[in-house]
Scaffold this active site. Sequence first.
Site, short mmCIF file in Angstrom:
data_model
loop_
_atom_site.label_atom_id
_atom_site.label_comp_id
_atom_site.label_asym_id
_atom_site.label_seq_id
_atom_site.Cartn_x
_atom_site.Cartn_y
_atom_site.Cartn_z
N SER A 75 0.85 -1.20 0.00
CA SER A 75 0.00 0.00 0.00
C SER A 75 0.88 1.24 0.00
CB SER A 75 -0.92 0.01 1.24
OG SER A 75 -0.14 0.08 2.43
N ILE A 77 3.15 4.46 -0.48
CA ILE A 77 4.30 4.79 -1.32
C ILE A 77 4.90 3.53 -1.94
CG2 ILE A 77 6.65 5.72 -1.32
CD1 ILE A 77 5.78 7.63 0.91
N SER A 205 11.80 10.13 6.15
CA SER A 205 10.67 11.04 6.31
C SER A 205 11.23 12.43 6.57
CB SER A 205 9.79 10.60 7.49
OG SER A 205 8.87 11.60 7.86
N TYR A 218 8.32 7.62 16.39
CA TYR A 218 8.46 7.59 14.93
C TYR A 218 9.60 8.48 14.47
CZ TYR A 218 7.32 8.35 10.01
OH TYR A 218 7.39 8.44 8.64
N LYS A 222 13.18 7.30 12.51
CA LYS A 222 13.65 7.78 11.21
C LYS A 222 15.03 8.43 11.33
CE LYS A 222 10.22 6.37 8.72
NZ LYS A 222 10.43 5.27 7.74
N SER A 253 -1.89 8.12 2.02
CA SER A 253 -1.69 6.70 2.35
C SER A 253 -2.61 6.34 3.50
CB SER A 253 -0.23 6.44 2.74
OG SER A 253 0.05 6.98 4.01
#
Length: 351
Positions: A75, A77, A205, A218, A222, A253
């Site tokens: 799903s 990207i 990101s 998160y 990254k 997304s």
Amino acid sequence: MVDWFYVALGLVGLLHLLLGCCTFYQIILLISFLAFLRYIYLPADCDIVLWLYERLGQPVESLKGRVVWITGASSGIGEALAVRLAQAGVRIAISARSVENLNKVKQRCIDTGGVQENDVLVLPLDMTQYDQHQAAFDAVIRHYGELDILVSNAGRTQRGRWEMIELDVDRELFNLNVFSLISLARIVSKYFLEKGQGHFAVTSSTAGKLGVPMSAAYTASKHALQGYFECLRLEKTGFNLAITVVCPGPVESNLLKASFTEKLGEHVKKDRIGKRLSAERCAHLFAVSIANKLSEVWIADQPVLTIMYLFQYFPFLISFGLRFLPLSYIMKLRDGRDDAVQISGVQKKQQ
């Protein structure tokens, strides 16, 4: 990353020296450059280097015939990138946990007309099951006889107050977003080094470059992911090992629906709304960055792109400006929602 913005400024300065006191020409050059930024570049949805390479560099079709393995391809990207590469005639392997979704992606790839059924390998894989990585890699080599590019795209996002996030959430998120990707990349890196060439493309990101509120785990994952691959880049200089780190901003997304929160086992279960870059546009720019072996690229709509430049080159301005920006505005930039702060477990009165 070489930034053409500052290359251009340097050229203006050089011309300034060469032209001496010819103030008229200096003014014309400066006005022309500012006009370029205002009317040509500023509407862009990527950094200046990628913007130029999309127009002047190698097209995505130059990757035709290469073998690319994409994780997290069911799903978002990952799916859009698989379809774009298939359109260009790239042979691909697609991995994720859902066989059903992978088969749908495979059919979309075939429908582009760029590949045949045997050019799309469906390879179900739970990235957190490290003991499956070697077998999955062997399956790619067995099917295609080679691997040229690994796209490390698997991952999930997270929302929650910094002080309230359970440590188990951090561990779970790092297990998927960092350690699983590094585990697979280490297997592939040995193959690339023995082969004498290879290419890693890593989905980071904008949160991998700057701090994002209400997403501490998160954001940290990254940053860690970029740290691992930047170390690999320096350590293997001269080994013909290309590394492309892609930093997307808000993109269409279903990532938020499966987002971690502050407590392990909880999910946000809401989607992003508002202004976001389409997954297809992001995938095209992603593919351009791979085709041209760019080191690091930023893919985002305004004003996120401008914020990235300010944070990179004028951090004092960002620090000053954040004093006057409400948290709700920053959250809405990321999620496009009026209720974005509440989603993260924070009431508006706490701003």
